[in-house]
Design an enzyme around this catalytic site. Sequence first.
Site, mmCIF file in Angstrom:
data_model
loop_
_atom_site.group_PDB
_atom_site.id
_atom_site.type_symbol
_atom_site.label_atom_id
_atom_site.label_comp_id
_atom_site.label_asym_id
_atom_site.label_seq_id
_atom_site.Cartn_x
_atom_site.Cartn_y
_atom_site.Cartn_z
ATOM 1 N N GLY A 79 -14.824 -29.501 -26.146
ATOM 2 C CA GLY A 79 -15.812 -30.481 -25.746
ATOM 3 C C GLY A 79 -16.888 -29.842 -24.894
ATOM 4 O O GLY A 79 -17.758 -30.526 -24.352
ATOM 5 N N ALA B 254 -20.132 -28.014 -24.413
ATOM 6 C CA ALA B 254 -21.360 -27.827 -25.194
ATOM 7 C C ALA B 254 -21.821 -26.376 -25.198
ATOM 8 O O ALA B 254 -22.340 -25.880 -26.207
ATOM 9 C CB ALA B 254 -22.461 -28.729 -24.646
ATOM 10 N N HIS B 255 -21.641 -25.661 -24.060
ATOM 11 C CA HIS B 255 -22.036 -24.252 -23.996
ATOM 12 C C HIS B 255 -21.218 -23.427 -24.986
ATOM 13 O O HIS B 255 -21.750 -22.600 -25.723
ATOM 14 C CB HIS B 255 -21.832 -23.705 -22.582
ATOM 15 C CG HIS B 255 -22.764 -24.271 -21.561
ATOM 16 N ND1 HIS B 255 -24.118 -24.024 -21.569
ATOM 17 C CD2 HIS B 255 -22.537 -25.074 -20.502
ATOM 18 C CE1 HIS B 255 -24.691 -24.648 -20.553
ATOM 19 N NE2 HIS B 255 -23.754 -25.296 -19.899
ATOM 20 N N ASP C 50 -9.145 -19.659 -26.429
ATOM 21 C CA ASP C 50 -8.889 -19.726 -24.996
ATOM 22 C C ASP C 50 -9.322 -18.385 -24.441
ATOM 23 O O ASP C 50 -9.027 -17.334 -25.031
ATOM 24 C CB ASP C 50 -7.421 -19.995 -24.684
ATOM 25 C CG ASP C 50 -7.228 -20.414 -23.232
ATOM 26 O OD1 ASP C 50 -7.998 -21.285 -22.765
ATOM 27 O OD2 ASP C 50 -6.339 -19.883 -22.549
#
Length: 215
Positions: A18, A20-21, A85
């Site tokens: 989630g 945005a970057h 991750d």
Amino acid sequence: MSAAVHVPAGAKLLLATGNAHKLGELRAILTAPGGVAGLRPEQIIGSGQLGVLEPVEDGVTFAENALIKARALAAATGRAAIADDSGLAVDVLGGAPGIFSARWCGHHGDDAANLALLLAQLADIPAPHRGAAFVCAAALVLPDGTEIVEHGRLEGTLLMQPTGAGGFGYDPILVPAGMDRSCAQLTADEKNAISHRGKAFRALAPAIAREVGRR
């Protein structure tokens, strides 16, 4: 695996984030040369756009957490899903913050607080001992249960204070090995060409391309 979440018809690839970057960065990596041929940025949809909440990341490695996120999105949509991750591993801290990088200050996603705390902890460490690396595990989970994980790493040295306005996370304090600018001072193309995330997802790209080609 049955879909419980509506996926837009034009979506070719689902990304479990989630942020945005991160979504923008991965769209650029996966649609650039060395990524997935023919894939367009707008065809990569983030889980935040679908209203899918990210699961609890309770793994003890980057790979485990990437798989947790990709599995959850694949289960919610019935589609192939990718996730990563990543974090910063500091030599003198034994690899910390590591998987706790995004919440090093005690709560998730406060880049300024994470930077401030880490720099305070390293305030007395001289330059020759400020080695660190960005580390990434990228995971692809298919509806048939197939799971593929690739890794990437960007070695560098930590600055004494943040420098540069680009990027996100710990980018303003890591200077990649052989360079004299922080990751936050690099252009997006420069950063993506050498980044931990770029390396991991370019290694995963052939498997992603095979899946995208089926859609």
